[in-house]
Design a protein around this motif. Structure first.
Motif, PDB file in Angstrom:
ATOM      1  N   GLU A 180       8.682   6.374  -7.192  1.00 10.65           N
ATOM      2  CA  GLU A 180       9.365   7.563  -6.675  1.00 10.65           C
ATOM      3  C   GLU A 180      10.268   8.179  -7.733  1.00 10.65           C
ATOM      4  OE1 GLU A 180      11.356   6.345  -3.147  1.00 10.65           O
ATOM      5  OE2 GLU A 180       9.523   5.717  -2.143  1.00 10.65           O
ATOM      6  N   SER A 340       2.319   3.577   9.229  1.00 13.92           N
ATOM      7  CA  SER A 340       2.368   4.877   8.569  1.00 13.92           C
ATOM      8  C   SER A 340       1.330   5.794   9.182  1.00 13.92           C
ATOM      9  CB  SER A 340       2.114   4.712   7.069  1.00 13.92           C
ATOM     10  OG  SER A 340       2.084   5.958   6.450  1.00 13.92           O
ATOM     11  N   ASP A 341       1.713   7.041   9.404  1.00 11.21           N
ATOM     12  CA  ASP A 341       0.771   8.020   9.933  1.00 11.21           C
ATOM     13  C   ASP A 341       1.123   9.369   9.328  1.00 11.21           C
ATOM     14  OD1 ASP A 341      -0.499   8.731  13.292  1.00 11.21           O
ATOM     15  OD2 ASP A 341      -1.141   9.400  11.319  1.00 11.21           O
ATOM     16  N   GLU A 342       0.934   9.461   8.000  1.00  7.69           N
ATOM     17  CA  GLU A 342       1.372  10.641   7.260  1.00  7.69           C
ATOM     18  C   GLU A 342       0.540  11.877   7.578  1.00  7.69           C
ATOM     19  OE1 GLU A 342       4.121  10.601   5.202  1.00  7.69           O
ATOM     20  OE2 GLU A 342       4.364   8.629   6.122  1.00  7.69           O
ATOM     21  N   ASP A 343      -0.701  11.704   8.028  1.00  7.21           N
ATOM     22  CA  ASP A 343      -1.600  12.850   8.216  1.00  7.21           C
ATOM     23  C   ASP A 343      -1.801  13.205   9.688  1.00  7.21           C
ATOM     24  OD1 ASP A 343      -2.058  12.960   5.434  1.00  7.21           O
ATOM     25  OD2 ASP A 343      -3.466  11.287   5.612  1.00  7.21           O
ATOM     26  N   SER A 461       9.062  18.343   3.634  1.00 10.84           N
ATOM     27  CA  SER A 461       8.009  17.336   3.542  1.00 10.84           C
ATOM     28  C   SER A 461       8.494  15.982   4.037  1.00 10.84           C
ATOM     29  CB  SER A 461       7.491  17.231   2.110  1.00 10.84           C
ATOM     30  OG  SER A 461       8.527  16.849   1.224  1.00 10.84           O
ATOM     31  N   GLN A 462       9.730  15.633   3.678  1.00 11.24           N
ATOM     32  CA  GLN A 462      10.287  14.354   4.127  1.00 11.24           C
ATOM     33  C   GLN A 462      10.461  14.345   5.640  1.00 11.24           C
ATOM     34  OE1 GLN A 462      14.451  13.698   3.519  1.00 11.24           O
ATOM     35  NE2 GLN A 462      14.195  11.502   3.203  1.00 11.24           N
ATOM     36  N   MET A 464       8.872  16.143   7.948  1.00 13.01           N
ATOM     37  CA  MET A 464       7.595  16.113   8.644  1.00 13.01           C
ATOM     38  C   MET A 464       6.935  14.747   8.517  1.00 13.01           C
ATOM     39  SD  MET A 464       7.736  18.966  10.013  1.00 13.01           S
ATOM     40  CE  MET A 464       6.224  18.635  10.916  1.00 13.01           C
ATOM     41  N   SER A 465       7.106  14.104   7.374  1.00 16.22           N
ATOM     42  CA  SER A 465       6.535  12.769   7.180  1.00 16.22           C
ATOM     43  C   SER A 465       7.130  11.776   8.164  1.00 16.22           C
ATOM     44  CB  SER A 465       6.787  12.317   5.733  1.00 16.22           C
ATOM     45  OG  SER A 465       6.361  10.991   5.545  1.00 16.22           O
ATOM     46  N   VAL A 466       8.446  11.823   8.330  1.00 13.10           N
ATOM     47  CA  VAL A 466       9.109  10.901   9.254  1.00 13.10           C
ATOM     48  C   VAL A 466       8.720  11.212  10.694  1.00 13.10           C
ATOM     49  CG1 VAL A 466      11.348  10.138  10.124  1.00 13.10           C
ATOM     50  CG2 VAL A 466      11.051  10.536   7.692  1.00 13.10           C
ATOM     51  N   ARG A 468       5.938  12.578  11.796  1.00 13.38           N
ATOM     52  CA  ARG A 468       4.533  12.140  12.016  1.00 13.38           C
ATOM     53  C   ARG A 468       4.459  10.636  12.213  1.00 13.38           C
ATOM     54  NH1 ARG A 468       3.451  15.960   7.718  1.00 13.38           N
ATOM     55  NH2 ARG A 468       2.415  17.813   8.559  1.00 13.38           N
ATOM     56  N   ARG A 469       5.287   9.909  11.524  1.00 11.49           N
ATOM     57  CA  ARG A 469       5.243   8.449  11.630  1.00 11.49           C
ATOM     58  C   ARG A 469       5.571   7.989  13.039  1.00 11.49           C
ATOM     59  NH1 ARG A 469       9.408   6.305   7.912  1.00 11.49           N
ATOM     60  NH2 ARG A 469       8.344   7.676   6.440  1.00 11.49           N
TER      61      ARG A 469
END
Length: 473
Positions: A180, A340-343, A461-462, A464-466, A468-469
């Motif tokens: 990162e 994890s479910d990023e998509d 982006s961060q 939306m990533s969280v 989606r998870r």
């Protein structure tokens, strides 16, 4: 007697003190007269004439002469005066430091704000030019990013100096933290035309326990400087190597070498001082604050490590950072729960958005609705509690909660919702969405029952990533 006892410097005043012809006048309105003098033996005495008998007019007829050594009292007086002088000097230094700090902050805050406002003005003059609009937006992002970094650095320094920084003690993957940090470094390096090389071949134990957030901050401060103060076509090399392992503790050495402008030998001793910059032009040419290295040093030392620097003017600089970490012996068990479910799809996800600031509400609402979510907006914690309590069970999929709000704050609202006697109150994801960005703020959020902590300004982006998870379809 005067010449043999009294020091040369005090002889003139002692002659006046011993002048019997003036003694009666000096004692006319007082019981005694006193003087302190230094002897030839380098000690201090106190001499005193005390009126013993007077005539009817009050004139002194005879007096008692008394002498005593006052070395101890004089030493205490000297020490007290020295302390007073040191305190006064320290106060002057503190006042100068405060003035210098305010001057620097005035410059460093006004510069990006001027850039932001200036680019808005420029953009208004070219409403039909998409290229110009894009150029202005990019410069506004750059200026606002610097302003955010400056604010974060000032707050970090304040917390470090007041001793209230809280280090994490959490499991993490060293390779993930390095990846990162390097991703950000590579982006900046590409932009500045700097080549990057990496050597992580000597990493043995990567599943560790420590403070990954602060480790990343240390690495980014050092790596960022290596790139920022480099020359076009220059290079930076990063390496991480395990150098010791015993009793469940592993020690890593992180080395960052660059071919940049370097530092003089005279300046090296000041490199870790707040606001220290060898060249004043660095504040404008490189948008530097002089806070990155002192923050990194204090964090490293809090983590039980060391940081050293070697540099040569116009040749380059090498930072060597050594930090111990615990080995994560529970890693295999912890990985079982990782998900994890990023998509995932978040369309039609129902969000209760709690935010008292209208501008922040507008931004968050746009980001959520732009991703296809349905938003119910309220402006304080009491409204959030009432809306959730009156909703059908499992109607909301997610709550985004500001912390500092009128009527009822976000922590109280979260605790109130978690205490409700309905099944979804215990399991609905609640995220803090707040400008309170320190680790102790995150800990308070978790204790109140929140699942995640999103710091403002929101990173789309961060965020939306969280989301989606937790709630992706």
């Amino acid at each position: 007697m005067l010449n043999t006892i009294v020091s040369d410097e005090h002889q003139p005043m002692m002659r006046e003190f011993w002048d019997i012809s003036t003694l009666s006048e000096r004692l006319k309105d007082t019981d005694s007269v006193v003087i302190e003098y230094k002897t030839r033996a380098d000690s201090w005495n106190m001499a005193r004439f005390i009126a013993k008998k007077r005539d009817l007019a009050g004139n002194v007829l005879n007096a008692l002469y008394v002498v005593r050594k006052i070395d101890k009292e004089k030493q205490k007086e000297i020490e007290y005066k020295q302390k007073l002088m040191e305190t006064a000097k320290e106060a002057r230094r503190a006042n100068m430091a405060k003035t210098d700090f305010l001057r620097r902050m005035s410059h460093d805050i006004r510069t990006p704000i001027n850039g932001i406002q200036g680019m808005i003005t420029v953009a208004e003059h070219f409403p039909d030019s998409l290229q110009k609009q894009e150029e202005c937006r990019e410069k506004i992002k750059e200026a606002s990013g610097f302003l955010l970094d400056l604010v974060n650095s000032i707050l970090d320094m304040n917390k470090l100096e007041s001793g209230v920084i809280v280090l994490e003690r959490t499991p993490f993957d060293l390779k993930d933290v390095l990846h990162e940090s390097l991703e950000i470094a590579r982006m900046n390096a590409d932009f500045r035309g700097v080549k990057v090389s990496v050597d992580h071949s000597k990493i043995k134990h990567c599943h560790l326990v420590g403070s990954p957030l602060h480790l990343k901050q240390i690495l980014q401060n050092i790596d960022g400087n290596a790139i920022k103060y480099n020359r076009e076509g220059g290079s930076v090399s990063f390496s991480a190597a395990e150098i010791a392992c015993a009793n469940g503790v592993v020690t890593y050495k992180f080395v960052c070498s660059d071919t940049g402008r370097g530092m003089s030998k005279e300046f090296l001793s000041h490199a870790f001082e707040p606001f220290a910059q060898e060249n004043a032009s660095a504040r404008t040419a490189y948008m530097g604050t002089g806070l990155g290295l002192p923050i990194a040093k204090q964090l490293v030392e809090m983590m039980g490590g060391t940081i050293e620097v070697e540099s040569e003017k116009n040749v380059g600089t090498t930072f060597t950072t050594t930090i111990p970490f615990e080995i994560d012996t529970d890693y295999e068990e912890a990985i079982t729960y990782e998900k994890s479910d990023e998509d995932g799809d978040v369309t039609d996800v129902k969000v209760l958005l709690v935010e008292d600031n209208e501008l922040n509400m507008e931004i968050a609402e746009f980001l959520l609705e732009n991703a296809g979510m349905e938003v119910t907006a309220v402006f304080n914690g009491k409204e959030a509690v009432d809306v959730f309590a009156s909703s059908e069970e499992n109607y909301f999929d997610l709550i985004l909660m500001d912390i500092m709000m009128p009527i009822m704050d976000g922590l109280t609202a979260t605790r109130t919702i978690r205490a409700m006697k309905r099944r979804d109150a215990k399991k609905i994801p609640i995220f803090a969405m707040t400008a309170n960005a320190f680790l102790d703020d995150m800990e308070k959020s978790r204790k109140a029952g929140m699942n995640e902590h999103l710091s403002k300004p929101l990173d789309e982006s961060q965020m939306m990533s969280v989301i989606r998870r937790y709630v992706a379809n």
